[in-house]
Design an enzyme around this catalytic site. Structure first.
Site, PDB file in Angstrom:
ATOM      1  N   LYS A  12      11.248  -2.866  77.289  1.00  0.00           N
ATOM      2  CA  LYS A  12      11.480  -4.205  76.722  1.00  0.00           C
ATOM      3  C   LYS A  12      10.899  -5.240  77.663  1.00  0.00           C
ATOM      4  CE  LYS A  12      14.709  -5.522  79.863  1.00  0.00           C
ATOM      5  NZ  LYS A  12      14.506  -6.635  80.830  1.00  0.00           N
ATOM      6  N   ASP A 137      21.613  -3.578  80.597  1.00  0.00           N
ATOM      7  CA  ASP A 137      20.559  -3.510  79.583  1.00  0.00           C
ATOM      8  C   ASP A 137      20.779  -2.373  78.594  1.00  0.00           C
ATOM      9  OD1 ASP A 137      19.325  -5.676  80.715  1.00  0.00           O
ATOM     10  OD2 ASP A 137      17.667  -4.567  81.608  1.00  0.00           O
TER      11      ASP A 137
END
Length: 285
Positions: A12, A137
């Site tokens: 990401k 995350d």
């Protein structure tokens, strides 16, 4: 017994990353757009005859004995309160370590996807508890539910994830400056820095609307960028070079040190990647 299972663990980038003051529990609340990019690790998972064993190997990097994959496995065993099928995990590492791309967290989410494919039921409340034990995350990557593409507005300690439609019209080039920026180091630098109280941050609602708007109008701010760029000259050089290559928007992802550029067309991204590859380790996505 099921055979070999392959699970991709996507990287990401952060489009904007506001870091708020530390809470009493030691975590910094954040506000950010998380978006996957076309780079991923691969977990090849094979069942083992014995239970409660997770053996992880990787040819690309030397993993610590306690890594995010094994930590997620042990957290799942603890939270679920049951025996788990033993697994052998061959991790093919393509996401650079310490790059701000969430590779370790994505790997952790991927082993939970693999366990579910092996028949282990992991309710959403249990998945939340597992993520909380492994890394902030992980919440985002679990929200992808095994899909390779996704985007979300992420806030809190990373545990508040509002999925949004990912854009498929963006062209990225990633540049890896070759320096390792650890997350604790980056947060310590933030705490020590004197940030301007006049900085105009986007609200959570504005984050989504800006993400959906023209890239040339993006005004995302990553609080980590100035402190990491000041500490590592290569990061600042990479930012300057990516901007000069014609990127409509460029910044550092997460706590660094990966720098990314967003381009108007695939051809412009290809031209930029060719130019940047003469000096940097650059990847076209």
């Amino acid at each position: 017994m099921l055979g070999e299972i392959c699970v991709h663990a996507p990287a990401k980038i952060n489009l904007g990353l506001r870091v708020l003051p530390k809470r009493e529990d030691g975590f910094h609340p954040i506000e950010s757009v998380f978006a996957t990019v076309g780079l991923s690790d691969l977990l090849t998972v094979s069942p083992l005859p014995e239970q409660n064993v997770c053996k992880v190997s990787c040819q690309q990097v030397v993993l610590p004995q306690e890594n995010t994959v094994s930590s997620a496995y042990q957290a799942a065993k603890s939270v679920l309160g049951r025996d788990l099928p033993g697994v052998s995990v061959q991790l093919t590492k393509r996401i650079p370590l310490g790059g701000g791309l969430g590779g370790g967290s994505s790997d952790a989410a991927a082993i939970l996807v693999a366990l579910q494919k092996l028949g282990v039921a992991i309710p959403s409340d249990a998945a939340y508890k597992i993520a909380a034990r492994v890394g902030s995350d992980v919440f985002f990557f679990l929200s992808l539910d095994g899909k390779p593409d996704g985007a979300a507005i992420v806030s809190g300690r990373g545990d508040l994830v509002k999925p949004i439609s990912p854009r498929c019209d963006l062209h990225y080039v990633l540049v890896f400056p070759g320096v390792h920026s650890s997350t604790p180091e980056a947060y310590a630098a933030i705490d020590e820095s004197a940030r301007s109280p006049e900085t105009e941050y986007l609200s959570l609602d504005e984050l989504e609307s800006v993400y959906k708007g023209p890239v040339k109008d993006w005004n995302f701010i990553n609080d980590f960028t100035p402190v990491i760029a000041a500490k590592y000259s290569k990061v600042q050089q990479a930012l300057d070079d990516v901007k000069a290559s014609g990127a409509l928007f460029c910044d550092m992802s997460g706590s660094g040190s990966t720098v990314f550029g967003v381009y108007e067309s695939a051809q412009q991204a290809q031209d930029a990647a060719n130019l940047l590859s003469g000096k940097w380790n650059a990847t076209l996505l």
